[in-house]
Write an enzyme that holds these catalytic residues in place. Sequence first.
Site, PDB file in Angstrom:
ATOM      1  N   LYS A  72      -1.418   8.285   5.291  1.00  0.00           N
ATOM      2  CA  LYS A  72      -0.453   7.358   4.541  1.00  0.00           C
ATOM      3  C   LYS A  72      -1.424   6.127   4.038  1.00  0.00           C
ATOM      4  CE  LYS A  72       4.051   5.338   4.487  1.00  0.00           C
ATOM      5  NZ  LYS A  72       5.451   5.048   5.294  1.00  0.00           N
ATOM      6  N   SER A 147       9.544   6.604   2.952  1.00  0.00           N
ATOM      7  CA  SER A 147       8.571   6.303   1.982  1.00  0.00           C
ATOM      8  C   SER A 147       7.089   7.109   2.518  1.00  0.00           C
ATOM      9  CB  SER A 147       8.065   4.683   2.130  1.00  0.00           C
ATOM     10  OG  SER A 147       7.531   4.557   3.727  1.00  0.00           O
ATOM     11  N   SER A 171      11.538   6.749   7.167  1.00  0.00           N
ATOM     12  CA  SER A 171      10.161   6.994   6.231  1.00  0.00           C
ATOM     13  C   SER A 171       9.366   8.061   6.814  1.00  0.00           C
ATOM     14  CB  SER A 171       9.261   5.871   6.011  1.00  0.00           C
ATOM     15  OG  SER A 171       9.773   5.035   4.967  1.00  0.00           O
TER      16      SER A 171
HETATM   17  N1  GLN Z   1      13.957   4.233   3.061  1.00  0.00           N
HETATM   18  C1  GLN Z   1      13.813   3.017   4.427  1.00  0.00           C
HETATM   19  C2  GLN Z   1      13.697   1.714   3.638  1.00  0.00           C
HETATM   20  O1  GLN Z   1      13.718   1.645   2.368  1.00  0.00           O
HETATM   21  C3  GLN Z   1      12.974   3.195   5.394  1.00  0.00           C
HETATM   22  C4  GLN Z   1      11.490   2.957   5.102  1.00  0.00           C
HETATM   23  C5  GLN Z   1      10.525   3.086   6.190  1.00  0.00           C
HETATM   24  O2  GLN Z   1      11.027   3.609   7.139  1.00  0.00           O
HETATM   25  N2  GLN Z   1       9.259   2.654   5.962  1.00  0.00           N
HETATM   26  O3  GLN Z   1      13.585   0.629   4.057  1.00  0.00           O
END
Ligand code: GLN
Length: 472
Positions: A72, A147, A171
């Site tokens: 990532k 994400s 994410s």
């Molecule tokens: N979807 C969640 C957010 O927007 C989690 C993001 C993540 O785990 N980095 O905060």
Amino acid sequence: MIKETIEKLEKGETSARELVTHYQDQIKKKDSELNAYRETFDDAFEVAEEIDKKIKHGDTPRALEGIPFAIKDNILIKGKMSGASSKILEGYTASYDATAIKKLREEGAIFLGRTNCDEFAMGSSTENSAYGPTKNPADVTRVPGGSSGGSAAAVAADMALAALGSDTGGSIRQPAAFCGAVGLKPTYGAVSRSGLIAMASSLDQIGPITKSVEDAEIIFNVIRGRDELDSTSLPRQGGASGGLASKIIGVPREYFSLVEGGKEGLDEDVAKKFSEAIDFLKNKGFEIKEVSLPSVRYALAAYYIVMPAEVSANLSRFDGVRYGPREDGKNLFDVYARTRERGFGPEVQRRIILGTYVLSAGYYDAYYARAQKVRYLIRKDFENEFKNVDLLLTPVSPHPAFKIGEKISNPLSMYLEDIYTVPINLAGVPAISVPFGTVSKEGKELPVGVQLIAPWFEESRLFEVGKLLENK
Ligand code: GLN
């Protein structure tokens, strides 16, 4: 799969060079459409050649010998660009390896490239990347989740054997579920955060996205452990496998009332799949017990206070002076303001504003301090129920992958996607998302995952039951 691949390497049935060639060919074939990678690394072949030499020489293969990884874009690899898919970090090159990367490298992993993600890991669809959305390999009109959408899509489309993602509120698990991969969010503190571009430091964890539960276990065992560079990391601990004493799995009642009837209700087909998972485990001799986590109904509200508060502090370092491109301005403040306005996308700006607001004098007690109290109660809820059950079972997400563009203009509906995953980060417990078949939507088969949650440092229980579920 990691074990089989290393066996083949050892027997000379394949070579690291061949593996890298295979995945690079897949990337060439598929990634112009999927956009899972932000960049592929040319030096993968050099690393592969060294590995092949070692194997020819008769060296015993290491735990990840020759295994091609996708990483990532918010995890630093020395000498490579790393940008958290944000314009504000364009051109930034990492000067050191994240500890997780260093550990992978020491065990023989090969890095194929860095993957697209929501900007600074903020989002549930990878649409918040400054470099265009990633598409779901199962249906290219849909999001891969987020994400870590690029990492999940890369693994699902066979453009990497395994990947690393990061999980602050879901994410790793949600994109894994949307793409049909396995995703592990380790216990908070199990894996060093050194070299992970911070989003919300009390919630962030690095973890694997893989094709099988066993692969996630192998990678977790490589990257875990205490690291002097992260004061919140903890020594290896937790039960060995076979640690399920009672074979009791809890299903939290609130996880269903959270969405019942509401506009954002649990998708019928996903609910059906979840019932199948329950029946399957019953047949395997598990007792399924309804349990209660009364405070999780406040989890999303608490998360969207604690997380932006930490985001606003962590992202204050991106000012155009220390990293990335800089805009001209009348004075220093103007330079900061213009750089940040140009460099950060709308979702990141929204969270910074929200975060500074909840931390500001006069509102701190009303918002931030209260959210921290809720967080404590959520933690207690998990602690209480784990006295009665070995594991918890829930859906990963209320829906299968949604359409690109469907939720992007409505932040609240996007935030609701995290309803099943954020309580776990707030409590700090580990959880795994395991593929459990598909549901049919508009003629496409879309993957669905189930989530297993374990007590702190009991990842081995996730692997044990996860392996049963994936091989149903
Ligand atoms: N979807 C969640 C957010 O927007 C989690 C993001 C993540 O785990 N980095 O905060």
